[in-house]
Design a protein around this motif. Structure first.
Motif, short mmCIF file in Angstrom:
data_model
loop_
_atom_site.label_atom_id
_atom_site.label_comp_id
_atom_site.label_asym_id
_atom_site.label_seq_id
_atom_site.Cartn_x
_atom_site.Cartn_y
_atom_site.Cartn_z
N HIS A 118 0.71 4.17 -2.90
CA HIS A 118 0.44 5.58 -2.62
C HIS A 118 1.62 6.47 -2.99
CE1 HIS A 118 -2.97 3.86 -0.42
NE2 HIS A 118 -3.50 5.06 -0.52
N GLY B 74 -0.42 3.94 -9.45
CA GLY B 74 -0.95 4.01 -8.10
C GLY B 74 -1.90 2.86 -7.82
N HIS C 246 -6.31 9.32 -4.32
CA HIS C 246 -5.51 9.61 -3.12
C HIS C 246 -4.08 9.92 -3.55
CE1 HIS C 246 -8.83 8.57 -0.65
NE2 HIS C 246 -8.80 7.29 -0.92
N ARG C 247 -3.66 11.15 -3.36
CA ARG C 247 -2.33 11.58 -3.79
C ARG C 247 -1.47 11.94 -2.58
NH1 ARG C 247 -2.08 15.86 -8.26
NH2 ARG C 247 0.02 14.96 -8.32
N LYS C 248 -1.57 11.13 -1.56
CA LYS C 248 -0.81 11.35 -0.33
C LYS C 248 0.04 10.13 -0.03
CE LYS C 248 -1.36 11.91 4.67
NZ LYS C 248 -2.32 11.95 5.80
N GLU C 249 1.33 10.33 0.21
CA GLU C 249 2.18 9.23 0.59
C GLU C 249 1.85 8.77 2.00
OE1 GLU C 249 6.27 9.07 -0.35
OE2 GLU C 249 6.15 10.61 -1.93
N SER D 67 0.82 -1.21 0.00
CA SER D 67 0.00 0.00 0.00
C SER D 67 0.86 1.26 0.00
CB SER D 67 -0.94 0.00 1.21
OG SER D 67 -1.83 1.08 1.17
N SER E 209 -4.52 3.36 -4.64
CA SER E 209 -4.33 4.80 -4.57
C SER E 209 -5.16 5.54 -5.61
CB SER E 209 -2.86 5.16 -4.75
OG SER E 209 -2.66 6.56 -4.71
N GLY F 26 0.88 6.84 -6.56
CA GLY F 26 -0.32 7.65 -6.73
C GLY F 26 -0.08 9.14 -6.50
#
Length: 381
Positions: free
Chosen positions: A165, A318, A176-179, A161, A322, A168
Motif C-alpha cells: 500500500h 502496489g 487503493h492509494r492509502k498507506e 501489505s 493495493s 500503491g
C-alpha cells in the motif's frame, strides 16, 4: 528465434468501474499501448486477449472499435495467469516469425461479471472446493505453515501489505492509494485465521495491454528497446506429489526456465512483480524465484531489501494487494510495470537504475493438481 521487444504499454485505471464495459476497458488499454508504441492498425498482425468472465470473442470486439479486423485474433483463459499466457503466446508468434507486431491484452470486469459480489465458485466435481477449500483457506494454511517452519509472524504478513500500500499510494492507477499501518492490517476483519481482510487483494475491474514487436521492426520506432529475454509458461503437477505448502514448485520451474533462456541469474534482477493475491504469498515467491536462499524469505522481507530503495524492490506497482486484481489483466499488467520500470518512467515509485526485471503470475486451482499455470517473463534493456 528472433528477439522480441515490448514496444508499447497501456493500462486502464483499476477499481470498481461498473459504468465501463469490459470491452471499453480493454479498448482504452490497447489504444494507449498502440499510441505509446507508435503503431497503427495496419501494423498489427495478431492479437491475443485474456479474459475469464467477460464476453466471447473479446479480442475481436475490442479491436473492431479500433478499426482492426481480418487478422488472426485468439482469446485465452488460464485462471489468473491468463494475461501471462496471452503475452507468452504472442511472444512465440513474433519470435518464430509469424508476424512482426502484435498485441496482448488482458481484461476483467469483476463488478459486472456473472460472479459479481460472490465468491469464485468451484466446479461441480472439484471436491476440495465443494468442501470449503477456498482461496483464503489455502493461503491461511500456507501462512500457518510459514509460522511453523520459517519463524514468520502475523506482523510479517501485515508488513507485506503495508509495503504494497505504500507503493500503491504512489501509483495513480491503483485501486487503493492509502498507506496502512501494521495495526490497521491486523485489525481488519478476520477472513481465515491468520489472514485478515487487508491481507487479501480486492475485487477489481481493469485492463492492460502490451504491443510486442520483432527487434528489427522496433528499431524503426525506438532507440531504447525493452527486450523479452526469457519467457516461460508451465502447468502444474499432480497435487499428491506436493510435500511442502511453503513453496510453489511450479513458479520455481517457470523461473528457472526463464533465467536459463535469458542468460541471467536471480542476483542480476533489479525489480520484480509477483502474484500477491494474499500477503503470505510474497514471502514464498522470494524463495521460489531465487531472490534469497530457501528459508530466508522472512529475513529478506525484514531487511527492507524488497522495499523501494532496497536491493530488489518487489511489486513497486502496489501489487494485487493495493493496485487490485482484475484476474485476466494482471499478468499483462505485470509486464507493463516491468517494461515501464526499465524505461525509467514510473515517477516516485521508480527503481533507480533498473536494467533487468521479472514479471511472474500464477493462476488456477482445482482438486488433484497443484496449480493451473505459472508464467514468468524476464525483461532487459
Amino acid at each position: 528465434m528472433r528477439d522480441v521487444v515490448v514496444l508499447g504499454t497501456g493500462q486502464s485505471e483499476f477499481g470498481k468501474l461498473p459504468h465501463i464495459s469490459p470491452i471499453e476497458l480493454g479498448r482504452n488499454a490497447v489504444r494507449t499501448a498502440m499510441a505509446d508504441a507508435g503503431v497503427v492498425g495496419r501494423d498489427v498482425g495478431a492479437v491475443y486477449a485474456s479474459r475469464l468472465y467477460n464476453p466471447m470473442i473479446t479480442a475481436q470486439t475490442i479491436m473492431m472499435g479500433l478499426g482492426v479486423t481480418r487478422i488472426e485474433m485468439t482469446n485465452v483463459e488460464n485462471g489468473c495467469a491468463g494475461g501471462s499466457t496471452a503475452v507468452r503466446a504472442l511472444y512465440k508468434d513474433i519470435a518464430a516469425g509469424f508476424c512482426d507486431v502484435g498485441i496482448a491484452v488482458g481484461v476483467e470486469s469483476m463488478t459486472t461479471s456473472p460472479i459479481a459480489g460472490k465468491l469464485i465458485p468451484p466446479a461441480a466435481d472439484d471436491l476440495g472446493g465443494r468442501l470449503g477449500l477456498a482461496m483464503p483457506v489455502i493461503f491461511a494454511l500456507q501462512s500457518k505453515r510459514l509460522m511453523d517452519t520459517h519463524g514468520a509472524t502475523v506482523e510479517d504478513f501485515a508488513t507485506v501489505s503495508v509495503k504494497a500500500h505504500r507503493f500503491g499510494a504512489l501509483n495513480p492507477k491503483a485501486q487503493h492509494r492509502k498507506e496502512l499501518t501494521v495495526d490497521e492490517v491486523l485489525g481488519s476483519r478476520p477472513i481465515a485465521d491468520p489472514v485478515t481482510l487487508l491481507q487479501c487483494c480486492p475485487n477489481t475491474d481493469g485492463a492492460a495491454a502490451v504491443v510486442l514487436a520483432s527487434a528489427e521492426f522496433a528499431r524503426r520506432h525506438t532507440t531504447t528497446p525493452v527486450r523479452i529475454a526469457g519467457s516461460a509458461l508451465v502447468s502444474g503437477d499432480y497435487e499428491e506429489r506436493r510435500t511442502d505448502i511453503t513453496t510453489m514448485e511450479l513458479s520455481k520451474h517457470a523461473a528457472t526456465a526463464a533465467y536459463e533462456q535469458a542468460g541471467v541469474a536471480p542476483s542480476d534482477v533489479d525489480v520484480v512483480e509477483v502474484h500477491d493475491a494474499f500477503a503470505c504469498e510474497e514471502i514464498v515467491h522470494y524463495e521460489d524465484l531465487g531472490l534469497c536462499a530457501r528459508g530466508d524469505g522472512v529475513a529478506l522481507l525484514r531487511s527492507g531489501a524488497t522495499s523501494l530503495g532496497g536491493r530488489i524492490p518487489v511489486n513497486p506497482s502496489g501489487g494485487l494487494l493495493s493496485l487490485g486484481h482484475p484476474l485476466s489483466a494482471s499478468g499483462v499488467r505485470g509486464v507493463c510495470e516491468i517494461a515501464d520500470q526499465l524505461r525509467g518512467r514510473c515517477g516516485p515509485r521508480q527503481v533507480a537504475g533498473a536494467t533487468v526485471g521479472l514479471a511472474q503470475m500464477l493462476g488456477g486451482f482445482a482438486s488433484g493438481i497443484e496449480l493451473g499455470a505459472a508464467g514468468v517473463s524476464i525483461l532487459t534493456v
